[in-house]
Design an enzyme around this catalytic site. Structure first.
Site, mmCIF file in Angstrom:
data_model
loop_
_atom_site.group_PDB
_atom_site.id
_atom_site.type_symbol
_atom_site.label_atom_id
_atom_site.label_comp_id
_atom_site.label_asym_id
_atom_site.label_seq_id
_atom_site.Cartn_x
_atom_site.Cartn_y
_atom_site.Cartn_z
ATOM 1 N N LEU A 12 56.339 21.034 74.033
ATOM 2 C CA LEU A 12 57.485 20.314 74.587
ATOM 3 C C LEU A 12 57.444 18.831 74.244
ATOM 4 O O LEU A 12 58.488 18.167 74.165
ATOM 5 C CB LEU A 12 57.534 20.471 76.108
ATOM 6 C CG LEU A 12 57.803 21.882 76.641
ATOM 7 C CD1 LEU A 12 57.673 21.898 78.161
ATOM 8 C CD2 LEU A 12 59.181 22.357 76.213
ATOM 9 N N GLY A 13 56.257 18.316 74.063
ATOM 10 C CA GLY A 13 56.123 16.900 73.752
ATOM 11 C C GLY A 13 54.659 16.514 73.651
ATOM 12 O O GLY A 13 53.762 17.289 73.996
ATOM 13 N N GLY A 15 52.001 12.745 73.622
ATOM 14 C CA GLY A 15 51.820 11.301 73.663
ATOM 15 C C GLY A 15 50.522 10.938 72.989
ATOM 16 O O GLY A 15 49.952 11.726 72.225
ATOM 17 N N GLY A 16 50.043 9.745 73.270
ATOM 18 C CA GLY A 16 48.814 9.310 72.628
ATOM 19 C C GLY A 16 47.585 10.040 73.104
ATOM 20 O O GLY A 16 46.576 10.103 72.390
ATOM 21 N N LYS A 34 49.961 20.749 80.643
ATOM 22 C CA LYS A 34 49.533 19.489 80.032
ATOM 23 C C LYS A 34 48.032 19.525 79.788
ATOM 24 O O LYS A 34 47.246 19.815 80.704
ATOM 25 C CB LYS A 34 49.893 18.295 80.927
ATOM 26 C CG LYS A 34 49.656 16.937 80.268
ATOM 27 C CD LYS A 34 50.274 15.803 81.072
ATOM 28 C CE LYS A 34 50.116 14.474 80.350
ATOM 29 N NZ LYS A 34 50.776 13.358 81.082
ATOM 30 N N ASP A 123 54.028 2.491 82.984
ATOM 31 C CA ASP A 123 54.746 3.142 81.881
ATOM 32 C C ASP A 123 55.982 3.876 82.405
ATOM 33 O O ASP A 123 56.213 5.043 82.080
ATOM 34 C CB ASP A 123 53.830 4.099 81.122
ATOM 35 C CG ASP A 123 54.432 4.520 79.783
ATOM 36 O OD1 ASP A 123 55.333 3.809 79.286
ATOM 37 O OD2 ASP A 123 54.008 5.555 79.236
#
Length: 429
Positions: A12-13, A15-16, A34, A123
């Site tokens: 789905l996505g 990040g770093g 996650k 963030d």
């Protein structure tokens, strides 16, 4: 590192530090899984994220459905999308002010408890504001997600960090570049203000570039996203209160409000603060600076210089900018004497306050503007004043003449009066 007992379907996505997968549990239901990437500190960040999301759990914090006490992974509900995605596809309806209010309410509730304990998200961005649908009744709720980059109270950080800033460019507060550990709730206020700006303008914020909407929400966004954190609301609940107050009253044009305030013979402290706020928030409005602000009294200018000389100097320089670059329209040519006098009064007040460096900056711009307009009424005032200067004031104005590039103009002007200042005489002749 142990794996979760969930079947990954697709990413789905990412990040770093982590991947987010659409996954399936043993019953066939879809969840968001996650997991940390194989990079330094990723597992540590995820454990911290799990701990904080559970600790601050409320309706507007992303819910953890399952996690492992020993391995760094967790499971969340699948969102309808994040704010950025839904804005791009036009999936949030036709009332951007209502969307913006929902976002600020969710952020205030989701981050309020964290802020009360000294925890700052750092963030808050479109990708981390997610919209969840309640499967029981279909209601939609915004939640704050991705708590992996939070700043815990000073002294409770777990490791040294070498990167120069946290957050997403365009949304991260400018002070994160100075000292990422010293930021407080006002950094999240800035980020939420940038979200509101994006919702209302339809434009993506650019790092260190103002983004202000037109209309009644302009002042609210300007307050929340001020470069100086001391001028922002102290927390999101105060910001929410300010937003509701704006939305609860009819829109008032900034120029009309400024004129009303300046028409008062004696302004109280709250009205003076409002004058300064209106001016700060409308730096690009030539009419406000050329036609309305000149109504300000000399006493109020002196008060402004005393309260914030840097801001006062910036205002005066901005008047010069509008004098030289703005369309003059149908104003009479001699009207230029009015805004020139406004800048001149700021300049004299700065000199009287011995703010010589700021006065030099203002004078450099003022001398260029005055020379470009060559209005006799203001020439007389300036010449008389310059001729009487000496010491540091004279030296500062001499440098300003040189920086302005208008030595010949002022040499000719000051031949008309008897120079008493050797500092100016030496520079101008």
């Amino acid at each position: 590192m142990g794996k979760s007992p969930y079947k990954r379907l697709r990413e789905l996505g990412a990040g770093g530090f982590a991947h987010v997968w659409l996954a399936e549990d043993l019953t066939g239901s879809h969840v968001a899984l996650k997991e940390p990437k194989s990079v330094p500190n990723a597992a540590k960040r995820m454990r911290r994220e799990i701990e904080l999301m559970r600790r601050f759990a409320n309706k507007h914090v992303m819910q953890i459905l399952d996690y492992d006490e020993y391995e760094p992974w967790f499971v969340m509900p699948v969102a309808e999308g994040n704010l950025g995605q839904l804005l791009r596809i036009g999936g949030l309806g036709l009332d951007p002010e209502s969307v913006a209010l929902d976002i600020v309410e969710a952020a205030a509730a989701g981050l309020g408890v964290a802020h009360s304990e000294g925890v700052v998200h750092r963030d808050v961005s479109p990708g981390n504001m997610l919209l969840l649908r309640d499967t029981s009744d279909g209601t939609l709720t915004w939640v704050v997600a991705d708590w992996g980059l939070v700043r815990r109270p000073l002294g409770q950080t777990t490791s040294a960090v070498t990167q120069s800033a946290y957050g997403t460019p365009g949304y991260a507060a400018p002070e994160t570049w100075d000292d990422m550990h010293a930021v407080d709730a006002r950094a999240d206020v800035y980020s939420v203000g940038r979200l509101v700006a994006q919702i209302l303008t339809g434009r993506t914020p650019i790092w260190n570039t103002p983004l202000l909407p037109a209309g009644r929400m302009r002042g609210f966004v300007a307050d929340c996203t001020d470069q100086n954190p001391d001028l922002r609301p102290a927390d999101l609940n105060l910001a929410l209160g300010e937003m509701k107050a704006v939305l609860g009253r009819p829109a008032v044009r900034p120029r009309a409000r400024l004129r009303d305030l300046l028409a008062n013979e004696h302004l109280d402290s709250d009205a003076f603060v409002e004058v300064r706020r209106l001016v700060r928030q409308n730096f690009e409005d030539q009419k406000l600076f050329i036609d309305d602000l000149p109504e300000i009294s000399v006493d109020l200018i002196e008060q402004w210089v005393g309260a914030d000389p840097d801001e006062a100097a910036e205002v005066a320089i901005n008047v010069c900018r509008h004098l030289q670059s703005g369309e003059w329209g149908t104003r009479h040519f001699n009207y230029a004497n009015v805004p020139l006098l406004l800048v001149f009064n700021f300049l004299r007040s700065l000199v009287q306050a011995t703010q010589f460096a700021l006065a030099e900056d203002v004078a450099t711009n003022f001398f260029r503007a005055e020379a470009s307009w060559t209005r006799f009424e203001q020439q007389k005032r300036t010449n008389s004043w310059l001729a009487g200067l000496d010491g540091q004031a004279g030296q500062a104005m001499a440098r300003a003449v040189r920086r302005s590039g208008e030595q010949e103009y002022y040499r000719q002007q000051l031949r008309r009066v008897h120079l008493k200042s050797p500092d100016l005489d030496e520079e101008i002749g």
